[in-house]
Write a protein that holds these residues in place. Structure first.
Motif, PDB file in Angstrom:
ATOM      1  N   LEU A 121     -91.078  -7.919  21.962  1.00  0.00           N
ATOM      2  CA  LEU A 121     -90.915  -6.412  21.535  1.00  0.00           C
ATOM      3  C   LEU A 121     -89.655  -6.058  22.391  1.00  0.00           C
ATOM      4  N   GLU A 122     -89.403  -6.278  23.403  1.00  0.00           N
ATOM      5  CA  GLU A 122     -88.198  -5.736  24.163  1.00  0.00           C
ATOM      6  C   GLU A 122     -86.761  -5.916  23.322  1.00  0.00           C
ATOM      7  N   GLU A 123     -86.810  -7.168  22.548  1.00  0.00           N
ATOM      8  CA  GLU A 123     -85.570  -7.477  21.857  1.00  0.00           C
ATOM      9  C   GLU A 123     -85.495  -6.708  20.454  1.00  0.00           C
ATOM     10  N   LEU A 124     -86.621  -6.084  20.124  1.00  0.00           N
ATOM     11  CA  LEU A 124     -86.485  -5.450  18.887  1.00  0.00           C
ATOM     12  C   LEU A 124     -86.787  -3.882  18.871  1.00  0.00           C
ATOM     13  N   ASN A 125     -86.915  -3.341  19.897  1.00  0.00           N
ATOM     14  CA  ASN A 125     -87.307  -2.020  19.911  1.00  0.00           C
ATOM     15  C   ASN A 125     -86.385  -0.937  20.151  1.00  0.00           C
ATOM     16  N   HIS A 126     -85.109  -1.530  20.586  1.00  0.00           N
ATOM     17  CA  HIS A 126     -83.924  -0.616  20.809  1.00  0.00           C
ATOM     18  C   HIS A 126     -83.568   0.543  19.737  1.00  0.00           C
ATOM     19  N   ASN A 127     -83.734  -0.015  18.609  1.00  0.00           N
ATOM     20  CA  ASN A 127     -83.786   1.421  17.548  1.00  0.00           C
ATOM     21  C   ASN A 127     -84.864   2.436  17.717  1.00  0.00           C
ATOM     22  N   ASP A 128     -85.766   1.797  17.889  1.00  0.00           N
ATOM     23  CA  ASP A 128     -87.010   2.638  18.132  1.00  0.00           C
ATOM     24  C   ASP A 128     -86.913   3.579  19.196  1.00  0.00           C
ATOM     25  N   ILE A 129     -86.471   3.004  20.522  1.00  0.00           N
ATOM     26  CA  ILE A 129     -86.155   3.742  21.716  1.00  0.00           C
ATOM     27  C   ILE A 129     -85.086   4.831  21.244  1.00  0.00           C
ATOM     28  N   TRP A 130     -84.148   4.518  20.595  1.00  0.00           N
ATOM     29  CA  TRP A 130     -82.876   5.397  20.274  1.00  0.00           C
ATOM     30  C   TRP A 130     -83.702   6.742  19.565  1.00  0.00           C
ATOM     31  N   THR A 131     -84.282   6.174  18.411  1.00  0.00           N
ATOM     32  CA  THR A 131     -84.892   7.368  17.713  1.00  0.00           C
ATOM     33  C   THR A 131     -85.761   8.455  18.638  1.00  0.00           C
ATOM     34  N   TYR A 132     -86.584   7.609  19.409  1.00  0.00           N
ATOM     35  CA  TYR A 132     -87.319   8.671  20.293  1.00  0.00           C
ATOM     36  C   TYR A 132     -86.271   9.613  21.156  1.00  0.00           C
TER      37      TYR A 132
ATOM     38  N   TRP B 243     -75.678  12.090  23.239  1.00  0.00           N
ATOM     39  CA  TRP B 243     -75.231  10.799  22.719  1.00  0.00           C
ATOM     40  C   TRP B 243     -74.962   9.636  24.065  1.00  0.00           C
ATOM     41  N   LYS B 244     -74.157  10.210  25.058  1.00  0.00           N
ATOM     42  CA  LYS B 244     -74.189   9.456  26.356  1.00  0.00           C
ATOM     43  C   LYS B 244     -75.241   9.090  26.905  1.00  0.00           C
ATOM     44  N   LEU B 245     -76.301  10.067  27.269  1.00  0.00           N
ATOM     45  CA  LEU B 245     -77.486  10.006  27.752  1.00  0.00           C
ATOM     46  C   LEU B 245     -78.336   8.897  26.924  1.00  0.00           C
ATOM     47  N   THR B 246     -78.323   9.110  25.945  1.00  0.00           N
ATOM     48  CA  THR B 246     -79.194   8.185  24.983  1.00  0.00           C
ATOM     49  C   THR B 246     -78.719   6.794  25.062  1.00  0.00           C
ATOM     50  N   GLY B 247     -77.321   6.442  25.095  1.00  0.00           N
ATOM     51  CA  GLY B 247     -76.849   4.979  25.257  1.00  0.00           C
ATOM     52  C   GLY B 247     -77.221   4.493  26.472  1.00  0.00           C
ATOM     53  N   ASP B 248     -77.035   5.365  27.590  1.00  0.00           N
ATOM     54  CA  ASP B 248     -77.497   5.042  28.772  1.00  0.00           C
ATOM     55  C   ASP B 248     -78.841   4.515  29.253  1.00  0.00           C
ATOM     56  N   ILE B 249     -79.813   5.364  28.511  1.00  0.00           N
ATOM     57  CA  ILE B 249     -81.103   5.156  28.736  1.00  0.00           C
ATOM     58  C   ILE B 249     -81.605   3.796  28.010  1.00  0.00           C
ATOM     59  N   ILE B 250     -80.862   3.719  26.688  1.00  0.00           N
ATOM     60  CA  ILE B 250     -81.402   2.347  25.842  1.00  0.00           C
ATOM     61  C   ILE B 250     -80.897   1.335  26.683  1.00  0.00           C
ATOM     62  N   TYR B 251     -79.715   1.224  27.255  1.00  0.00           N
ATOM     63  CA  TYR B 251     -79.126   0.241  28.009  1.00  0.00           C
ATOM     64  C   TYR B 251     -79.941  -0.334  29.141  1.00  0.00           C
ATOM     65  N   LYS B 252     -80.274   0.686  30.122  1.00  0.00           N
ATOM     66  CA  LYS B 252     -80.978   0.472  31.195  1.00  0.00           C
ATOM     67  C   LYS B 252     -82.477   0.217  31.111  1.00  0.00           C
ATOM     68  N   SER B 253     -83.236   0.747  29.986  1.00  0.00           N
ATOM     69  CA  SER B 253     -84.571   0.476  29.829  1.00  0.00           C
ATOM     70  C   SER B 253     -84.828  -1.089  29.238  1.00  0.00           C
ATOM     71  N   SER B 254     -83.811  -1.669  29.079  1.00  0.00           N
ATOM     72  CA  SER B 254     -84.051  -3.076  28.936  1.00  0.00           C
ATOM     73  C   SER B 254     -85.157  -3.472  27.885  1.00  0.00           C
ATOM     74  N   GLY B 255     -85.425  -2.690  26.909  1.00  0.00           N
ATOM     75  CA  GLY B 255     -86.637  -2.733  25.971  1.00  0.00           C
ATOM     76  C   GLY B 255     -87.938  -2.286  26.624  1.00  0.00           C
ATOM     77  N   VAL B 256     -87.965  -1.609  27.604  1.00  0.00           N
ATOM     78  CA  VAL B 256     -89.390  -1.019  28.284  1.00  0.00           C
ATOM     79  C   VAL B 256     -89.336   0.538  27.624  1.00  0.00           C
ATOM     80  N   PHE B 257     -90.056   0.650  26.662  1.00  0.00           N
ATOM     81  CA  PHE B 257     -90.225   1.982  26.224  1.00  0.00           C
ATOM     82  C   PHE B 257     -90.919   2.798  27.063  1.00  0.00           C
ATOM     83  N   LEU B 258     -91.603   2.424  27.638  1.00  0.00           N
ATOM     84  CA  LEU B 258     -92.335   3.580  28.621  1.00  0.00           C
ATOM     85  C   LEU B 258     -91.367   4.104  29.850  1.00  0.00           C
ATOM     86  N   TRP B 259     -90.438   3.110  30.020  1.00  0.00           N
ATOM     87  CA  TRP B 259     -89.556   3.691  31.087  1.00  0.00           C
ATOM     88  C   TRP B 259     -88.638   4.917  30.420  1.00  0.00           C
TER      89      TRP B 259
END
Length: 358
Positions: free
Chosen positions: A294-305, A319-335
Motif C-alpha cells: 500500500l505504501e507504494e500506491l497511496n501517494h496520490n491518495d495522500i496528495w488528495t487528502y 503546494w510546497k508543504l504537500t510535496g514535503d509531506i508526501i515525500y517524508k511520509s513514505s506512504g504512511v498515511f496516518l503520519w
C-alpha cells in the motif's frame, strides 16, 4: 200341563236357545277380534323392538364413530401442541445459539475505522481479480481504511455480482484488533464472528448448526471450525467472500491462522481478501499470493487528502508543504494526516494573531 203352559215353556226354550246362539256368535266375534288385536299388538311390539334395536345399534355406532373422531382430534391436537412446543423450543435454541456466538465488541474495530477521504483509493478496483488477495503495508499506511472502503463500496458489490453470475453470494468480514478484547485478537473470535454472520444470513444453517451443539454451546476452536466447515458445505451453490483485516494483530499462531483461512476458503466458489503488515511469518506464507504494498500506491491518495486539508494556506506554500509531506511520509498515511492537522493548527493560530494585530 196345559197347552198354554207348554207353549210358553217351548217359547221360553226357543228364546233361550236363540239368545245362546247369539251370545256364542258374539263371543266368537269377540274372540276373533281379540286374536286379531293380539296379533296386531304383537306385530307392533316386534316392529317397535326391531326399530328400537336398530336405533340403539345406530346410536352405538355413532357414539363409537364420535369417540374415534374425538380421539383423532385429541391425538391431532396433542401432536400439534407437541409440535408447537418443539417449534418454540427450537426457536429458543436457535436464538440462544446465535446470541451465544455473538460477543459485545464483535464489530467494534470495523465500526471505529473512519471513512476514506473523498476520491481516494478508487484505483483499488483496477487490481487483479484473484481467489486470494493480500493487501500488505506499513503500520499506518491505511490498510484498514482501504478494507473498510472496499467493503462498503457499491463497486465492490457490483464486482461480486458479476463474479457470482446467476448464483447468490455472501460476504463475511472480520477485523482483528490488538488493542481490543481477547475475542478481537484470536482465531476463536474470528470463527465465532464468521459463523454468526452465516447463521444470521441463512436460517437453514442456523437450524442445522444450532441443533448439532445439543444445547451445549462450548465455543472451542475445534467445534467452531467443524461447525463452520459444515455451514460452508451447505453453501456449495453459494459464493462466499471472506475479508479479514489486521492478520498481524492476532495474538497467537499466525501459521495456524493462515491454515484456518485457507481451509474455509478453498475451492472456486470462495474468495479471500486479507490485510496485514508484512510480518516475517506472514510474508513467508503469502509470498506467492497476489498482493500489493500500500505504501507504494497511496501517494496520490495522500496528495488528495493533504491538498484538500490545506485549502486555507496560500497556494504556493500549500503546494510546497504537500510535496514535503508526501515525500517524508513514505506512504504512511496516518503520519501525513497527523502532520497536516498540526500544520493547520499552527496556521490557524498564526492567522488569528495576524488578525488580532490588524
Amino acid at each position: 200341563m196345559s197347552v198354554d203352559t207348554r207353549l210358553k215353556v217351548q217359547q221360553l226354550l226357543e228364546n233361550g236357545l236363540t239368545r245362546h246362539a247369539e251370545n256364542n256368535a258374539q263371543l266368537l266375534q269377540m274372540a276373533t277380534s281379540a286374536a286379531v288385536q293380539h296379533s296386531q299388538i304383537r306385530s307392533n311390539i316386534e316392529s317397535a323392538y326391531t326399530t328400537t334395536r336398530i336405533q340403539v345399534i345406530q346410536l352405538a355406532n355413532a357414539e363409537t364413530a364420535n369417540h374415534a373422531r374425538t380421539q383423532k382430534v385429541v391425538r391431532s391436537g396433542t401432536s400439534a401442541i407437541r409440535g408447537d412446543i418443539a417449534s418454540i423450543d427450537g426457536v429458543h435454541t436457535r436464538e440462544r445459539f446465535l446470541e451465544g456466538l455473538r460477543f459485545d465488541d464483535m464489530t467494534r474495530r470495523e465500526e471505529s475505522i473512519k471513512p476514506a477521504w473523498a476520491d481516494t483509493y478508487q484505483w483499488i478496483f483496477d487490481e487483479t481479480d484473484a481467489s486470494t488477495y493480500w493487501i500488505s503495508g506499513k503500520a499506518g499506511s491505511g490498510k484498514s481504511t482501504l478494507m473498510g472502503y472496499v467493503n462498503d463500496n457499491p463497486r465492490f458489490d457490483a464486482a461480486l455480482r458479476l463474479w457470482a453470475g446467476s448464483e447468490a453470494y455472501i460476504r463475511l468480514t472480520f477485523f482483528f484488533w490488538r488493542a481490543g478484547s481477547s475475542m478481537q485478537k484470536s482465531v476463536t473470535g474470528l470463527l465465532r464472528s464468521i459463523l454468526h454472520q452465516l447463521c444470521h444470513e441463512r436460517s437453514d444453517i442456523l437450524s442445522e448448526i444450532a441443533s448439532s451443539f445439543n444445547g451445549l454451546f462450548a465455543w472451542t476452536e475445534a467445534k467452531l471450525l467443524a461447525a463452520l466447515r459444515r455451514a460452508l458445505e451447505m453453501l456449495q451453490q453459494v459464493r462466499v467472500v471472506v475479508m479479514v483485516d489486521g492478520l498481524d494483530e492476532l495474538e497467537g499462531d499466525h501459521e495456524r491462522l493462515i491454515d484456518v483461512l485457507s481451509d474455509i476458503t478453498k475451492g472456486t466458489m470462495r474468495k479471500l481478501c486479507i490485510a496485514s503488515r508484512p510480518e516475517t511469518v506472514l510474508a513467508h506464507r503469502l509470498f506467492s499470493t497476489p498482493n500489493l504494498r500500500l505504501e507504494e500506491l497511496n501517494h496520490n491518495d495522500i496528495w488528495t487528502y493533504v491538498i484538500a486539508r490545506l485549502q486555507a494556506v496560500p497556494s504556493e506554500l500549500r503546494w510546497k508543504l504537500t510535496g514535503d509531506i508526501i515525500y517524508k511520509s513514505s506512504g504512511v498515511f496516518l503520519w501525513a494526516v497527523l502532520v497536516t492537522k498540526s500544520i493547520m493548527g499552527i496556521w490557524q493560530v498564526m492567522t488569528a494573531r495576524h488578525c488580532a494585530n490588524d
